[in-house]
Design a protein around this motif. Structure first.
Motif: not given
Length: 497
Positions: A205-209
């Motif tokens: 998973g790879h996303h903004t936080e």
């Protein structure tokens, strides 16, 4: 197409490198920093054919900024002339660096030059010890790591010119899970994922936080040594890709006082020789849960999984906190989960910033130090524990080793859970001291870890040599901090006192 399957023999290695002239190699120091160099292909192949090659031991005699430790430690010092240790090449770590002309890359483990045994402070060696302890009871350690990290439109030169202040975030505002913010830096964002795959670091998973310019990346679940390797190499990947795009990612645990810090959450489980998750319940118990569970929160976790959880809780705050965390006065693992001065700033605000600061656990609870992930929210095969104490600044080898050694100790001793789950705790429990607090500083965590009766010193755990060396490195960090005068102090006292 270049193969990513590691070579199984010297001849196969020679074939793999037939079109290459050089190889890059690296080992890991106690701060989790890669230390390495280029080698000619001929020199590299010669080292593979023998015990390895000489590598200056000073990487275990100085800190993250190459300053020799305040107190001389066992491995590398003036008395022994900062002599070489042996770097043993791990062929199974083979990959190629796609952003660096596809140069071959290998990790090394460090050996004592006299005994040829693993160096007792080598991060990869420590993780192998934890794995071997699990194998002795027919178990295999599996783990996953999730990193949160700030990203800045800066370079190493620009942050120094700005005196590390007024840095420009990659994107403005707080936008967790945003599909729009990633469009602003699409090539950088996608290169991390795509080049990671080419570099043998699969990403789940790879996303903004939440936070200006913050990303979160979850690395694919795998065997513990592979996970520790991938966690360290992911930082190398991200920082290298960032340089190509004018971006500086930071895995510092708490860069800003008024924003959430950066976590390094760790997911763990054990498997048997058939690959079955031993934290999961047998089919017959999976519907109603385990009747002899200590609390409802562990009803869908096996007895072995409950003992493992109890082991973590028994040791997280005492002996391993500067590596990880320890909960009772016996151990102190916290200095291995939270190994820096800054890491404790992330925990001060506690629940306000999603950072647990006490010895707690609970079913699917992100407010607890240990989150139980089990049915009914996931399939039985996905049953696991998430340790939410570590920050992104952890040394993943030490953190993972501490977690598994503590958990295995819990199984061996059949430990009972030392406290109620977080959902049953009351305000009175917190006021009475029933809720054990984690150390609030690196100094306190290190002192607890180095106590003669620390769990970390027990047979089968880290041992005296490791604790004395690692503790000495953390004492050095504390001393430098105590000598420093911060901007906050100058602004607060310069005029008025």
């Amino acid at each position: 197409m270049t193969t990513l399957v590691p070579p199984k023999s010297l001849q196969e290695l020679v074939d793999y490198l037939s079109g290459d002239t050089k190889v890059k190699v690296a080992g890991i120091d106690v701060d989790g920093v890669l230390r390495g160099k280029f080698m000619s292909k001929e020199k590299f192949l010669s080292a593979v054919s023998s015990d390895g090659f000489g590598f200056c031991s000073v990487i275990f005699g100085w800190d993250i900024h190459d300053t020799v430790y305040t107190r001389e430690l066992l491995i590398s010092n003036k008395k022994n002339g900062y002599k070489d240790v042996i770097a043993s090449i791990d062929l199974s770590s083979y990959r190629r660096i796609p952003w660096e002309n596809n140069v071959p890359f290998f990790l090394v483990s460090f050996l004592d030059p006299d005994t040829k045994q693993p160096l007792n402070v080598d991060p990869r060696g420590i993780t192998k010890i934890a794995s071997e302890r699990a194998v002795k009871i027919g178990r295999e350690c599996y783990a996953g790591v999730e990193y949160e990290y700030f990203n800045f439109k800066e370079t190493a030169a620009s942050v120094e010119e700005k005196n590390f202040t007024n840095l420009t975030p990659l994107t403005p505002g707080n936008h967790g899970y945003s599909l729009l913010r990633t469009q602003l830096n699409n090539e950088y964002f996608n290169d991390i994922f795509d080049l990671g795959r080419q570099f043998r670091i699969p990403i789940e998973g790879h996303h903004t936080e939440t936070g200006p310019g913050v990303l979160e990346t979850a690395l694919a679940y795998t065997k513990v040594l592979d996970m520790a390797d991938n966690a360290v190499l992911f930082k190398y990947l991200t920082k290298s890709v960032g340089m190509k795009h004018g971006v500086m990612p930071s895995f510092m645990a708490k860069p800003w006082g008024n924003l959430p810090g950066c976590s390094g959450h760790v997911h763990v489980s054990l498997r048997d020789s058939n690959g079955t998750n031993v934290f999961a319940l047998a089919e017959g118990d999976s519907k109603e849960g385990r009747k002899d569970a200590q609390y409802d929160d562990t009803r869908y976790v096996s007895q072995e999984g409950e003992w493992f959880l109890a082991g973590i809780l028994d040791g997280i705050a005492d002996g391993l906190f500067s590596i990880l965390f320890r909960l009772t006065p016996k151990l102190t693992s916290s200095s291995r989960l939270v190994p820096t001065i800054n890491g404790y700033k992330r925990l001060v605000a506690g629940e306000a910033f999603w950072a647990p600061n006490a010895v707690t656990y609970g079913y699917d609870s992100r407010a607890a130090s240990v989150r139980i992930i089990s049915p009914p929210s996931v399939p039985p095969s996905a049953t696991r524990l998430e340790i939410r104490v570590p920050g992104a600044d952890m040394n993943p080898y030490f953190a993972l080793s501490a977690i598994f050694l503590l958990g295995l100790r819990g199984i061996e001793k059949k430990l009972a859970l030392p406290c109620k789950p977080i959902g049953l705790l009351t305000v009175d429990d917190k006021a009475s001291g029933e809720v054990k607090r984690l150390p609030t500083s690196l100094e306190a965590a290190t002192q607890r870890m180095m106590r003669p009766d620390s769990v970390a010193r027990e047979p089968g755990m880290f041992g005296d040599d490791f604790i004395d060396h690692y503790g000495g490195t953390r004492e050095h960090e504390v001393r430098l901090w105590n000598q420093a005068v911060t901007n906050w102090e100058v602004e607060r006292y310069l005029e008025l006192v």
